[in-house]
Design a protein around this motif. Structure first.
Motif, PDB file in Angstrom:
ATOM      1  N   PRO A   1      46.676  32.695 113.920  1.00 36.79           N
ATOM      2  CA  PRO A   1      46.324  33.024 112.537  1.00 36.79           C
ATOM      3  C   PRO A   1      45.045  32.298 112.104  1.00 36.79           C
ATOM      4  O   PRO A   1      44.742  31.204 112.581  1.00 36.79           O
ATOM      5  CB  PRO A   1      47.518  32.521 111.727  1.00 36.79           C
ATOM      6  N   ILE A   2      44.294  32.924 111.202  1.00 34.29           N
ATOM      7  CA  ILE A   2      43.076  32.321 110.674  1.00 34.29           C
ATOM      8  C   ILE A   2      43.329  31.922 109.220  1.00 34.29           C
ATOM      9  O   ILE A   2      43.601  32.783 108.385  1.00 34.29           O
ATOM     10  CB  ILE A   2      41.892  33.314 110.712  1.00 34.29           C
ATOM     11  N   PRO A   3      43.269  30.618 108.901  1.00 35.41           N
ATOM     12  CA  PRO A   3      43.446  30.216 107.509  1.00 35.41           C
ATOM     13  C   PRO A   3      42.214  30.605 106.689  1.00 35.41           C
ATOM     14  O   PRO A   3      41.085  30.463 107.155  1.00 35.41           O
ATOM     15  CB  PRO A   3      43.587  28.688 107.585  1.00 35.41           C
ATOM     16  N   ILE A   4      42.453  31.155 105.511  1.00 35.35           N
ATOM     17  CA  ILE A   4      41.334  31.532 104.644  1.00 35.35           C
ATOM     18  C   ILE A   4      41.655  31.118 103.219  1.00 35.35           C
ATOM     19  O   ILE A   4      42.799  30.870 102.854  1.00 35.35           O
ATOM     20  CB  ILE A   4      41.044  33.043 104.706  1.00 35.35           C
TER      21      ILE A   4
ATOM     22  N   VAL B   1      32.422  47.119  90.935  1.00 34.19           N
ATOM     23  CA  VAL B   1      33.485  46.123  90.827  1.00 34.19           C
ATOM     24  C   VAL B   1      33.017  44.846  91.515  1.00 34.19           C
ATOM     25  O   VAL B   1      32.414  44.897  92.588  1.00 34.19           O
ATOM     26  CB  VAL B   1      34.799  46.609  91.500  1.00 34.19           C
ATOM     27  N   SER B   2      33.306  43.701  90.909  1.00 33.77           N
ATOM     28  CA  SER B   2      33.056  42.408  91.523  1.00 33.77           C
ATOM     29  C   SER B   2      34.200  41.499  91.102  1.00 33.77           C
ATOM     30  O   SER B   2      34.299  41.133  89.936  1.00 33.77           O
ATOM     31  CB  SER B   2      31.719  41.837  91.064  1.00 33.77           C
ATOM     32  N   GLU B   3      35.068  41.172  92.040  1.00 36.99           N
ATOM     33  CA  GLU B   3      36.250  40.366  91.730  1.00 36.99           C
ATOM     34  C   GLU B   3      36.579  39.465  92.914  1.00 36.99           C
ATOM     35  O   GLU B   3      35.826  39.378  93.867  1.00 36.99           O
ATOM     36  CB  GLU B   3      37.439  41.277  91.416  1.00 36.99           C
ATOM     37  N   SER B   4      37.739  38.839  92.841  1.00 37.72           N
ATOM     38  CA  SER B   4      38.197  38.010  93.951  1.00 37.72           C
ATOM     39  C   SER B   4      39.703  38.142  94.103  1.00 37.72           C
ATOM     40  O   SER B   4      40.408  38.511  93.171  1.00 37.72           O
ATOM     41  CB  SER B   4      37.808  36.548  93.739  1.00 37.72           C
ATOM     42  N   ILE B   5      40.155  37.870  95.309  1.00 36.48           N
ATOM     43  CA  ILE B   5      41.581  37.883  95.647  1.00 36.48           C
ATOM     44  C   ILE B   5      42.002  36.430  95.801  1.00 36.48           C
ATOM     45  O   ILE B   5      41.340  35.673  96.517  1.00 36.48           O
ATOM     46  CB  ILE B   5      41.822  38.624  96.983  1.00 36.48           C
ATOM     47  N   PRO B   6      43.091  36.012  95.130  1.00 34.26           N
ATOM     48  CA  PRO B   6      43.551  34.633  95.329  1.00 34.26           C
ATOM     49  C   PRO B   6      43.902  34.387  96.797  1.00 34.26           C
ATOM     50  O   PRO B   6      44.097  35.323  97.566  1.00 34.26           O
ATOM     51  CB  PRO B   6      44.801  34.535  94.458  1.00 34.26           C
ATOM     52  N   ASP B   7      43.971  33.162  97.165  1.00 33.05           N
ATOM     53  CA  ASP B   7      44.234  32.736  98.544  1.00 33.05           C
ATOM     54  C   ASP B   7      45.416  33.470  99.169  1.00 33.05           C
ATOM     55  O   ASP B   7      46.554  33.279  98.768  1.00 33.05           O
ATOM     56  CB  ASP B   7      44.510  31.234  98.539  1.00 33.05           C
ATOM     57  N   PRO B   8      45.162  34.348 100.166  1.00 30.40           N
ATOM     58  CA  PRO B   8      46.265  35.036 100.857  1.00 30.40           C
ATOM     59  C   PRO B   8      46.873  34.189 101.970  1.00 30.40           C
ATOM     60  O   PRO B   8      47.620  34.688 102.791  1.00 30.40           O
ATOM     61  CB  PRO B   8      45.602  36.290 101.414  1.00 30.40           C
ATOM     62  N   GLU B   9      46.543  32.914 102.013  1.00 29.43           N
ATOM     63  CA  GLU B   9      47.024  31.918 102.970  1.00 29.43           C
ATOM     64  C   GLU B   9      46.357  32.042 104.325  1.00 29.43           C
ATOM     65  O   GLU B   9      45.574  31.209 104.688  1.00 29.43           O
ATOM     66  CB  GLU B   9      48.542  31.925 103.084  1.00 29.43           C
ATOM     67  N   SER B  10      46.663  33.068 105.110  1.00 27.58           N
ATOM     68  CA  SER B  10      46.003  33.210 106.404  1.00 27.58           C
ATOM     69  C   SER B  10      46.100  34.651 106.884  1.00 27.58           C
ATOM     70  O   SER B  10      46.923  35.421 106.409  1.00 27.58           O
ATOM     71  CB  SER B  10      46.621  32.273 107.445  1.00 27.58           C
TER      72      SER B  10
ATOM     73  N   LEU C   1      46.538  43.632 102.859  1.00 30.99           N
ATOM     74  CA  LEU C   1      46.337  43.046 101.539  1.00 30.99           C
ATOM     75  C   LEU C   1      46.363  44.154 100.500  1.00 30.99           C
ATOM     76  O   LEU C   1      45.794  45.222 100.716  1.00 30.99           O
ATOM     77  CB  LEU C   1      44.982  42.328 101.468  1.00 30.99           C
ATOM     78  N   GLU C   2      47.030  43.913  99.386  1.00 37.94           N
ATOM     79  CA  GLU C   2      47.013  44.857  98.269  1.00 37.94           C
ATOM     80  C   GLU C   2      46.071  44.286  97.219  1.00 37.94           C
ATOM     81  O   GLU C   2      46.288  43.185  96.707  1.00 37.94           O
ATOM     82  CB  GLU C   2      48.412  45.069  97.719  1.00 37.94           C
ATOM     83  N   VAL C   3      45.018  45.036  96.925  1.00 36.52           N
ATOM     84  CA  VAL C   3      43.956  44.563  96.053  1.00 36.52           C
ATOM     85  C   VAL C   3      43.881  45.463  94.823  1.00 36.52           C
ATOM     86  O   VAL C   3      43.735  46.682  94.951  1.00 36.52           O
ATOM     87  CB  VAL C   3      42.599  44.592  96.791  1.00 36.52           C
ATOM     88  N   THR C   4      43.992  44.873  93.637  1.00 35.42           N
ATOM     89  CA  THR C   4      43.834  45.636  92.402  1.00 35.42           C
ATOM     90  C   THR C   4      42.364  45.649  92.014  1.00 35.42           C
ATOM     91  O   THR C   4      41.731  44.597  91.903  1.00 35.42           O
ATOM     92  CB  THR C   4      44.667  45.012  91.260  1.00 35.42           C
ATOM     93  N   LEU C   5      41.819  46.853  91.861  1.00 35.38           N
ATOM     94  CA  LEU C   5      40.434  47.028  91.442  1.00 35.38           C
ATOM     95  C   LEU C   5      40.435  47.445  89.981  1.00 35.38           C
ATOM     96  O   LEU C   5      41.012  48.476  89.629  1.00 35.38           O
ATOM     97  CB  LEU C   5      39.737  48.110  92.264  1.00 35.38           C
ATOM     98  N   LYS C   6      39.810  46.658  89.122  1.00 32.80           N
ATOM     99  CA  LYS C   6      39.711  46.996  87.708  1.00 32.80           C
ATOM    100  C   LYS C   6      38.302  47.503  87.445  1.00 32.80           C
ATOM    101  O   LYS C   6      37.339  46.768  87.639  1.00 32.80           O
ATOM    102  CB  LYS C   6      40.023  45.778  86.847  1.00 32.80           C
TER     103      LYS C   6
END
Length: 103
Positions: free
Chosen positions: A47-50, A65-74, A82-87
């Motif tokens: 696994p790769i930690p990110i 759109v310009s946003e960020s995803i909280p830490d998905p751990e790895s 990953l499920e990403v909400t785009l506003k």
């Protein structure tokens, strides 16, 4: 034959992300929300930690759109979904519709 550092780094396998699905999530006064399912592949056997992932979505060279995803751990050692909400603001939606219409 020796390789320089740039050539060695350019040959390192990289993780890749692919959007596998986009669903309409909702709308409101601020715009619409879409739910994108993003498959991220990890070419390594561990696994790769990110940390937090920042991203931008562009259409016809315009950022919509310009946003960020909280830490998905790895990233798992295969594929991570990953499920990403785009506003998107209403103006971004209008621009996107025009871009699609131009194609």
């Amino acid at each position: 034959m020796s390789l320089n550092v740039t050539e060695k780094v350019s040959n390192v396998p990289m993780s890749e992300a692919t959007i596998s699905d986009v669903d309409f999530k909702g709308f409101g006064l601020e715009g619409i929300a879409l739910l994108a399912k993003v498959s991220v592949s990890n070419p390594y056997s561990v696994p790769i930690p990110i940390g937090e992932i920042a991203y931008k979505v562009k259409s016809a060279e315009r950022q919509i759109v310009s946003e960020s995803i909280p830490d998905p751990e790895s990233l798992k050692n295969d594929t991570t979904l990953l499920e990403v909400t785009l506003k998107m603001s209403h103006s971004a939606v209008v621009s996107l519709v025009h871009d699609i219409g131009d194609d």
